[in-house]
Design a protein around this motif. Structure first.
Motif, PDB file in Angstrom:
ATOM      1  N   TYR A 276       0.804  -1.085  -0.039  1.00 16.81           N
ATOM      2  CA  TYR A 276       0.104  -0.069  -0.068  1.00 16.81           C
ATOM      3  C   TYR A 276       1.036   1.315   0.018  1.00 16.81           C
ATOM      4  O   TYR A 276       0.616   2.277  -0.613  1.00 16.81           O
ATOM      5  CB  TYR A 276      -0.868  -0.105   1.276  1.00 16.81           C
ATOM      6  N   ALA A 277       2.070   1.173   0.836  1.00 17.73           N
ATOM      7  CA  ALA A 277       2.782   2.393   0.726  1.00 17.73           C
ATOM      8  C   ALA A 277       3.529   2.648  -0.440  1.00 17.73           C
ATOM      9  O   ALA A 277       3.601   3.771  -1.139  1.00 17.73           O
ATOM     10  CB  ALA A 277       3.967   2.244   1.594  1.00 17.73           C
ATOM     11  N   LEU A 278       3.747   1.492  -1.402  1.00 23.18           N
ATOM     12  CA  LEU A 278       4.399   1.609  -2.724  1.00 23.18           C
ATOM     13  C   LEU A 278       3.254   2.197  -3.736  1.00 23.18           C
ATOM     14  O   LEU A 278       3.580   3.259  -4.333  1.00 23.18           O
ATOM     15  CB  LEU A 278       4.566   0.131  -3.426  1.00 23.18           C
ATOM     16  N   ALA A 279       1.972   1.805  -3.563  1.00 33.60           N
ATOM     17  CA  ALA A 279       0.899   2.519  -4.351  1.00 33.60           C
ATOM     18  C   ALA A 279       0.645   3.798  -3.918  1.00 33.60           C
ATOM     19  O   ALA A 279       0.642   4.763  -4.807  1.00 33.60           O
ATOM     20  CB  ALA A 279      -0.254   1.627  -4.254  1.00 33.60           C
ATOM     21  N   GLY A 280       0.826   4.143  -2.954  1.00 27.81           N
ATOM     22  CA  GLY A 280       0.620   5.527  -2.533  1.00 27.81           C
ATOM     23  C   GLY A 280       1.594   6.518  -2.777  1.00 27.81           C
ATOM     24  O   GLY A 280       1.581   7.639  -3.190  1.00 27.81           O
ATOM     25  N   GLY A 281       3.034   5.806  -2.494  1.00 29.64           N
ATOM     26  CA  GLY A 281       4.187   6.763  -2.941  1.00 29.64           C
ATOM     27  C   GLY A 281       3.837   7.417  -4.394  1.00 29.64           C
ATOM     28  O   GLY A 281       4.437   8.289  -4.603  1.00 29.64           O
TER      29      GLY A 281
ATOM     30  N   ALA B 184       1.492   9.523  -5.036  1.00 36.42           N
ATOM     31  CA  ALA B 184       2.051  11.124  -4.606  1.00 36.42           C
ATOM     32  C   ALA B 184       2.775  11.869  -5.435  1.00 36.42           C
ATOM     33  O   ALA B 184       2.706  12.848  -6.002  1.00 36.42           O
ATOM     34  CB  ALA B 184       2.332  10.910  -3.180  1.00 36.42           C
ATOM     35  N   THR B 185       3.740  10.815  -5.897  1.00 33.23           N
ATOM     36  CA  THR B 185       4.641  11.315  -6.930  1.00 33.23           C
ATOM     37  C   THR B 185       4.303  11.612  -8.169  1.00 33.23           C
ATOM     38  O   THR B 185       4.929  12.867  -9.022  1.00 33.23           O
ATOM     39  CB  THR B 185       5.801  10.480  -7.105  1.00 33.23           C
ATOM     40  N   ARG B 186       3.311  11.068  -8.694  1.00 33.58           N
ATOM     41  CA  ARG B 186       2.667  11.174  -9.977  1.00 33.58           C
ATOM     42  C   ARG B 186       1.911  12.674  -9.887  1.00 33.58           C
ATOM     43  O   ARG B 186       1.743  13.539 -10.832  1.00 33.58           O
ATOM     44  CB  ARG B 186       1.643  10.319 -10.505  1.00 33.58           C
ATOM     45  N   LEU B 187       1.389  12.887  -8.694  1.00 36.78           N
ATOM     46  CA  LEU B 187       0.593  14.233  -8.455  1.00 36.78           C
ATOM     47  C   LEU B 187       1.582  15.257  -8.105  1.00 36.78           C
ATOM     48  O   LEU B 187       1.148  16.317  -7.697  1.00 36.78           O
ATOM     49  CB  LEU B 187      -0.642  13.813  -7.324  1.00 36.78           C
ATOM     50  N   ARG B 188       2.832  14.990  -8.316  1.00 37.91           N
ATOM     51  CA  ARG B 188       3.972  16.079  -7.749  1.00 37.91           C
ATOM     52  C   ARG B 188       3.750  16.374  -6.126  1.00 37.91           C
ATOM     53  O   ARG B 188       4.059  17.457  -5.865  1.00 37.91           O
ATOM     54  CB  ARG B 188       3.674  17.374  -8.544  1.00 37.91           C
ATOM     55  N   LEU B 189       3.278  15.423  -5.457  1.00 35.67           N
ATOM     56  CA  LEU B 189       3.262  15.554  -4.035  1.00 35.67           C
ATOM     57  C   LEU B 189       4.489  14.636  -3.331  1.00 35.67           C
ATOM     58  O   LEU B 189       4.929  13.913  -3.711  1.00 35.67           O
ATOM     59  CB  LEU B 189       1.837  15.274  -3.433  1.00 35.67           C
ATOM     60  N   PRO B 190       4.602  15.074  -1.886  1.00 38.50           N
ATOM     61  CA  PRO B 190       5.712  14.421  -1.236  1.00 38.50           C
ATOM     62  C   PRO B 190       5.348  12.665  -1.082  1.00 38.50           C
ATOM     63  O   PRO B 190       4.261  12.760  -0.387  1.00 38.50           O
ATOM     64  CB  PRO B 190       5.938  15.000   0.160  1.00 38.50           C
ATOM     65  N   PRO B 191       6.220  11.885  -1.345  1.00 39.90           N
ATOM     66  CA  PRO B 191       5.814  10.337  -1.213  1.00 39.90           C
ATOM     67  C   PRO B 191       5.358  10.204   0.275  1.00 39.90           C
ATOM     68  O   PRO B 191       4.285   9.253   0.196  1.00 39.90           O
ATOM     69  CB  PRO B 191       7.130   9.711  -1.298  1.00 39.90           C
ATOM     70  N   LEU B 192       5.662  10.935   1.272  1.00 41.61           N
ATOM     71  CA  LEU B 192       5.342  10.804   2.733  1.00 41.61           C
ATOM     72  C   LEU B 192       3.858  10.891   2.648  1.00 41.61           C
ATOM     73  O   LEU B 192       3.000   9.952   3.469  1.00 41.61           O
ATOM     74  CB  LEU B 192       5.850  11.949   3.500  1.00 41.61           C
ATOM     75  N   LEU B 193       3.193  11.819   1.909  1.00 49.15           N
ATOM     76  CA  LEU B 193       1.737  11.821   1.959  1.00 49.15           C
ATOM     77  C   LEU B 193       1.103  10.472   1.544  1.00 49.15           C
ATOM     78  O   LEU B 193      -0.037  10.024   2.024  1.00 49.15           O
ATOM     79  CB  LEU B 193       1.309  12.871   1.181  1.00 49.15           C
ATOM     80  N   GLY B 194       1.707   9.923   0.569  1.00 49.44           N
ATOM     81  CA  GLY B 194       1.284   8.479   0.140  1.00 49.44           C
ATOM     82  C   GLY B 194       1.276   7.534   1.078  1.00 49.44           C
ATOM     83  O   GLY B 194       0.505   6.511   1.218  1.00 49.44           O
ATOM     84  N   TYR B 195       2.267   7.472   1.840  1.00 47.11           N
ATOM     85  CA  TYR B 195       2.449   6.458   2.893  1.00 47.11           C
ATOM     86  C   TYR B 195       1.395   6.695   4.002  1.00 47.11           C
ATOM     87  O   TYR B 195       1.121   5.745   4.520  1.00 47.11           O
ATOM     88  CB  TYR B 195       3.898   6.620   3.416  1.00 47.11           C
TER      89      TYR B 195
ATOM     90  N   ASP C 277      15.343   3.378   5.336  1.00 53.60           N
ATOM     91  CA  ASP C 277      14.479   3.941   4.460  1.00 53.60           C
ATOM     92  C   ASP C 277      13.395   3.033   4.513  1.00 53.60           C
ATOM     93  O   ASP C 277      12.088   3.486   4.567  1.00 53.60           O
ATOM     94  CB  ASP C 277      15.000   3.820   3.011  1.00 53.60           C
ATOM     95  N   VAL C 278      13.383   1.696   4.779  1.00 53.92           N
ATOM     96  CA  VAL C 278      12.383   0.906   4.146  1.00 53.92           C
ATOM     97  C   VAL C 278      11.522   0.874   5.516  1.00 53.92           C
ATOM     98  O   VAL C 278      10.272   1.037   5.731  1.00 53.92           O
ATOM     99  CB  VAL C 278      12.743  -0.589   4.232  1.00 53.92           C
ATOM    100  N   PHE C 279      12.031   0.901   6.927  1.00 48.81           N
ATOM    101  CA  PHE C 279      11.281   0.940   8.134  1.00 48.81           C
ATOM    102  C   PHE C 279      10.900   2.331   8.323  1.00 48.81           C
ATOM    103  O   PHE C 279       9.713   2.478   9.041  1.00 48.81           O
ATOM    104  CB  PHE C 279      12.258   0.284   9.139  1.00 48.81           C
ATOM    105  N   ALA C 280      11.335   3.463   7.926  1.00 52.65           N
ATOM    106  CA  ALA C 280      10.915   4.722   8.218  1.00 52.65           C
ATOM    107  C   ALA C 280       9.670   4.736   7.104  1.00 52.65           C
ATOM    108  O   ALA C 280       8.570   5.441   7.773  1.00 52.65           O
ATOM    109  CB  ALA C 280      11.925   5.883   7.511  1.00 52.65           C
ATOM    110  N   VAL C 281       9.574   4.088   6.158  1.00 50.75           N
ATOM    111  CA  VAL C 281       8.236   4.094   5.441  1.00 50.75           C
ATOM    112  C   VAL C 281       7.134   3.418   6.362  1.00 50.75           C
ATOM    113  O   VAL C 281       5.907   4.098   6.375  1.00 50.75           O
ATOM    114  CB  VAL C 281       8.387   3.438   4.065  1.00 50.75           C
ATOM    115  N   LEU C 282       7.424   2.545   7.113  1.00 51.74           N
ATOM    116  CA  LEU C 282       6.446   1.765   7.934  1.00 51.74           C
ATOM    117  C   LEU C 282       6.042   2.906   9.264  1.00 51.74           C
ATOM    118  O   LEU C 282       4.858   2.524   9.492  1.00 51.74           O
ATOM    119  CB  LEU C 282       7.169   0.578   8.521  1.00 51.74           C
ATOM    120  N   PHE C 283       6.858   3.661   9.425  1.00 46.83           N
ATOM    121  CA  PHE C 283       6.572   4.622  10.821  1.00 46.83           C
ATOM    122  C   PHE C 283       5.282   5.415  10.096  1.00 46.83           C
ATOM    123  O   PHE C 283       4.575   5.660  10.650  1.00 46.83           O
ATOM    124  CB  PHE C 283       7.704   5.455  10.867  1.00 46.83           C
ATOM    125  N   PHE C 284       5.614   6.088   8.886  1.00 55.07           N
ATOM    126  CA  PHE C 284       4.432   6.671   8.280  1.00 55.07           C
ATOM    127  C   PHE C 284       3.112   5.945   8.061  1.00 55.07           C
ATOM    128  O   PHE C 284       1.857   6.540   8.274  1.00 55.07           O
ATOM    129  CB  PHE C 284       4.971   7.434   6.991  1.00 55.07           C
TER     130      PHE C 284
END
Length: 397
Positions: free
Chosen positions: A17-22, A25-36, A285-292
């Protein structure tokens, strides 16, 4: 999903889900963090569809915090921390006092008790370690004056948070709470005793790390290098980071992040620190994604309709009030405008310790039951806004 598969489900769903959200978000020129964050909402209990174990996700996210602070420690020395103490100590104290005053005012307005106001104020004063460090990394500012000030501030906040968490249970009855959560409360003298104990543990931990740790941990890395095995070296790095963090939190009652940070500082003196940092980076990087993702899971979108004014009030205090106070404080101690602004914007959010402190406040009966939702809502909104504020800062560069 059976309990035996809960860990696999949490990791798999979180990453997918984080991959899809990321990507979205990048397609919409938003920070990947928002997708996570949106991915976390999608697998959380407040939206239809798959629901993963929030406790397991939170523990995975804690690993991200540990590895991130370990990596930061490998870029920072004790000398760097001491060089900013004259800025960080008064700055942090001023901000905490101002936040306590704001919390007390909000509590009075919302008919909460004094204890609730103090817990709320301290909760709002704490910045998210993960969000701030990721922002500094993206801006390549970790080794800059702003980076050193921000990291020193984070370390001091970590120490203050541990002290507050230790002192709250014995102080709860005097602040209008109770002895809930399994805490034994005798009186105010317990708070002083608990504070003395935690300070003693902290002093002992730092002493052991700087005296014995500086000999043992670099020696362990050297032995791993001698094996000629890449995986043995990486395993040694992970064992040091997670092992020291575990001892710090579970044995000494301090915090995972603090233990990992000091482990990183000790490794910084090793001849193999650059290799250790390089090997740890992908896992960070990987586990920081899980934080969000774990933060997103806590958020109930319905709160924006049920308590919009409370959420917006707290969000404004975090995103605007706290950075403004930080900026003015740093300018008062003669820091350059650019440095003050970068640190101020980076502190415009709340995170890990804020959630923990709010949970303890609820356990002790200091915070009312309906306080958790607006705090979480404000945390999510502030974390979402932070990358956009950094983008505006980049345009000014």
């Amino acid at each position: 999903m059976t309990h035996d598969n809960a860990l696999i489900e949490a990791v798999a769903a979180g990453f997918v889900y984080a991959l899809a959200g990321g990507f979205l978000a990048t397609r919409l020129r938003l920070p990947p963090l928002l997708g996570y964050l949106l991915a976390g909402m999608a697998v959380g209990p407040f939206t239809p569809g798959i629901v993963v174990d929030s406790q397991i996700s939170g523990q995975l996210a804690e690993i991200g915090v540990i590895l991130l602070m370990f990596g930061v420690g490998m870029h920072i020395s004790i000398k760097d921390l001491l060089s900013v103490r004259a800025i960080v100590v008064p700055g942090a104290l001023v901000q905490v006092l101002a936040a306590l005053g704001f919390g007390a005012g909000i509590a009075a307005l919302w008919h909460w008790g004094l204890g609730a106001g103090l817990v709320l104020g301290f909760t709002l004063s704490i910045a998210s370690t993960v969000v701030l460090l990721r922002a500094l990394e993206a801006a390549k500012s970790l080794d800059s004056p702003a980076g050193r000030i921000a990291i020193g501030w984070l370390v001091l906040e970590d120490l203050l948070s541990v002290i507050v968490l230790v002192a709250l249970p014995p102080l709860a009855p005097m602040l209008g709470g109770d002895a809930g959560g399994g805490h034994v409360v005798v009186g105010g003298a317990d708070a002083l005793a608990a504070l003395a104990i935690v300070l003693g543990k902290l002093a002992a931990f730092v002493t052991v790390m700087l005296v014995a740790g500086t000999r043992v941990l670099p020696w362990l890395l050297a032995q791993a290098v001698r094996t000629g095995s890449r995986e043995m070296f990486t395993l040694t790095v992970m064992a040091i980071a997670l092992g020291v963090a575990f001892v710090s939190a579970e044995v000494l009652g301090l915090s995972y992040a603090l233990g990992a940070f000091f482990a990183g500082i000790v490794i910084n003196a090793s001849d193999h620190s650059h290799r250790a940092g390089r090997d740890a980076q992908p896992l960070q990087d990987v586990f920081a994604v899980l934080f969000f993702v774990s933060v997103g899971m806590l958020f109930d979108p319905a709160i924006l309709l049920e308590q919009p004014l409370r959420v917006l009030a707290l969000t404004a205090a975090i995103v605007a009030g706290k950075p403004l106070l930080t900026y003015l404080t740093l300018r008062a101690v003669r820091q350059p405008a650019r440095t003050a602004l970068e640190v101020a914007i980076g502190r415009g959010q709340i995170g890990e310790f804020s959630f923990i402190l709010a949970g303890v406040g609820l356990q002790l009966g200091l915070l009312p039951a309906d306080a958790r939702a607006p705090i979480l809502g404000a945390a999510l909104l502030s974390i979402t806004c932070n990358p956009f504020l950094f983008r505006l800062l980049e345009r000014w560069r």
